[in-house]
Motif scaffolding. Structure first.
Motif, short mmCIF file in Angstrom:
data_model
loop_
_atom_site.label_atom_id
_atom_site.label_comp_id
_atom_site.label_asym_id
_atom_site.label_seq_id
_atom_site.Cartn_x
_atom_site.Cartn_y
_atom_site.Cartn_z
N ILE A 74 0.77 -1.31 -0.10
CA ILE A 74 0.13 0.07 -0.16
C ILE A 74 0.85 1.27 0.04
O ILE A 74 1.68 1.59 0.58
N GLN A 76 -1.05 4.30 -0.13
CA GLN A 76 -1.72 5.67 -0.19
C GLN A 76 -2.72 5.36 1.21
O GLN A 76 -3.22 4.23 1.34
N LEU A 153 -7.90 7.29 -6.12
CA LEU A 153 -8.72 6.37 -5.81
C LEU A 153 -9.05 5.15 -6.63
O LEU A 153 -9.82 4.44 -6.44
N PRO A 156 -5.18 0.98 -4.97
CA PRO A 156 -5.38 0.49 -3.69
C PRO A 156 -4.87 1.48 -2.70
O PRO A 156 -3.96 2.37 -2.47
N THR A 157 -5.91 1.67 -1.64
CA THR A 157 -5.86 2.71 -0.59
C THR A 157 -6.07 2.14 0.66
O THR A 157 -7.05 1.24 0.92
N ALA A 158 -5.43 2.62 1.77
CA ALA A 158 -5.51 2.02 3.32
C ALA A 158 -6.24 3.19 3.88
O ALA A 158 -6.15 4.38 3.96
N VAL A 185 -12.99 3.14 -2.96
CA VAL A 185 -11.83 2.67 -3.10
C VAL A 185 -11.77 1.36 -3.84
O VAL A 185 -12.88 0.42 -3.88
N SER A 189 -7.96 -2.74 -1.49
CA SER A 189 -7.92 -1.71 -0.51
C SER A 189 -8.01 -2.35 0.87
O SER A 189 -8.48 -3.47 0.84
N TYR A 190 -7.81 -1.68 1.98
CA TYR A 190 -7.53 -2.20 2.93
C TYR A 190 -8.43 -1.12 3.95
O TYR A 190 -8.35 0.10 3.88
N ARG A 278 -9.21 -6.79 3.82
CA ARG A 278 -8.81 -6.40 2.44
C ARG A 278 -10.12 -6.42 1.79
O ARG A 278 -10.99 -7.51 1.72
#
Length: 280
Positions: A74, A76, A153, A156-158, A185, A189-190, A278
């Motif tokens: 990740i 972001q 966006l 993948p974004t956390a 997202v 992403s997480y 996730r």
């Protein structure tokens, strides 16, 4: 690249406790006022170890961010409910591991806004921005230029929601907010959450709730199953929903000898659940 965005508040009401400043008090910060300290002490009467718990929650942030950067790739982060800057902010941990990381912070406390510069000492390769906004209005967060100009966006974004969802009384509202954030997202992403719970000590947590509500701050602890429901449709990262002290704890440093070799930290001594999921 350092910038800030958001509506500037007219004034700061120091006579009313604010959750970010209470948390700052527990962490030993100086950006709090009498009302914040009074609430912090009222809660400490019910949970004398609350300051230790706050530090445990803060330590979790570092572990989670390092895992996201180093193990999940990740780059972001959207950190909502940032709080007053302290050592080990998300961008510091993330950019130490990968200088290209980009972070957007969101908080609704004017004091945090006043400290936005401390949140935005980014590497040249990465970026940080601060957005003055409220999680109760996720659309305003997602459409703000501070976010759209910093995070891509489509990648993948956390999404980090650390010790913030307890300020929503209704589970349905929490699900709506999470739905909007995670719909924005992509797959891969997480979502990272910590949440106070009454599971470990119902009587003490009932006192915390009463103290917060008397100060005008809604406070809703949630059970293990309720926290797990926040990740419906997602793949939970091991160890799943766990006490914050037991979520991927750091190994004991080499060469350090315990004062009591048989002593083990009780993972239920900090009344938070922690989990990461996730998006499929």
């Amino acid at each position: 690249m350092n910038q800030q965005s958001g509506r500037l508040p007219v004034e700061i009401d120091t006579t009313v406790a604010h959750e970010a400043r209470v948390y700052d008090y527990w962490l030993g910060g100086k950006d709090n006022f009498e009302a914040d300290r009074a609430l912090g002490e009222a809660i400490a009467e019910h949970i004398p170890t609350i300051k230790t718990m706050a530090r445990a929650n803060r330590a979790f942030v570092g572990r989670a961010v390092r895992y996201l950067v180093q193990e999940c790739g990740i780059r972001q982060f959207l950190d909502v409910g940032t709080g007053i800057p302290t050592s080990g902010n998300v961008h510091e941990v993330a950019q130490r591991a990968e200088p290209r990381c980009r972070v957007v912070y969101v908080d609704n406390d004017p004091i945090v806004l006043a400290h936005a510069r401390a949140l935005m000492t980014s590497t040249d390769e990465g970026a940080t921005k601060f957005l003055f906004a409220d999680l109760h209005d996720p659309d305003s967060i997602l459409s703000d230029p501070a976010l759209t100009g910093t995070l891509d966006l489509t990648q993948p974004t956390a999404v980090m929601l650390v010790a913030v969802l307890m300020y929503f009384r209704e589970n349905d509202e929490v699900q709506q907010v999470l739905g909007k954030l995670m719909d924005a997202v992509p797959s891969g992403s997480y979502l990272t959450i910590t949440h106070p719970t009454a599971d470990f000590d119902p009587e003490a947590m009932a006192g915390v709730v009463a103290s917060a509500e008397r100060s005008g701050i809604p406070f809703q602890p949630r059970s293990e199953s309720e926290v797990a429901e926040l990740f419906d449709g997602m793949d939970l990262v091991e160890p799943g929903v766990a006490p914050v002290l037991a979520w991927r704890p750091d190994p004991e440093p080499a060469g350090v000898t315990k004062l009591h070799p048989d002593h083990q930290v009780d993972p239920h001594s900090a009344y938070y659940w922690a989990a990461m999921g996730r998006k499929r």
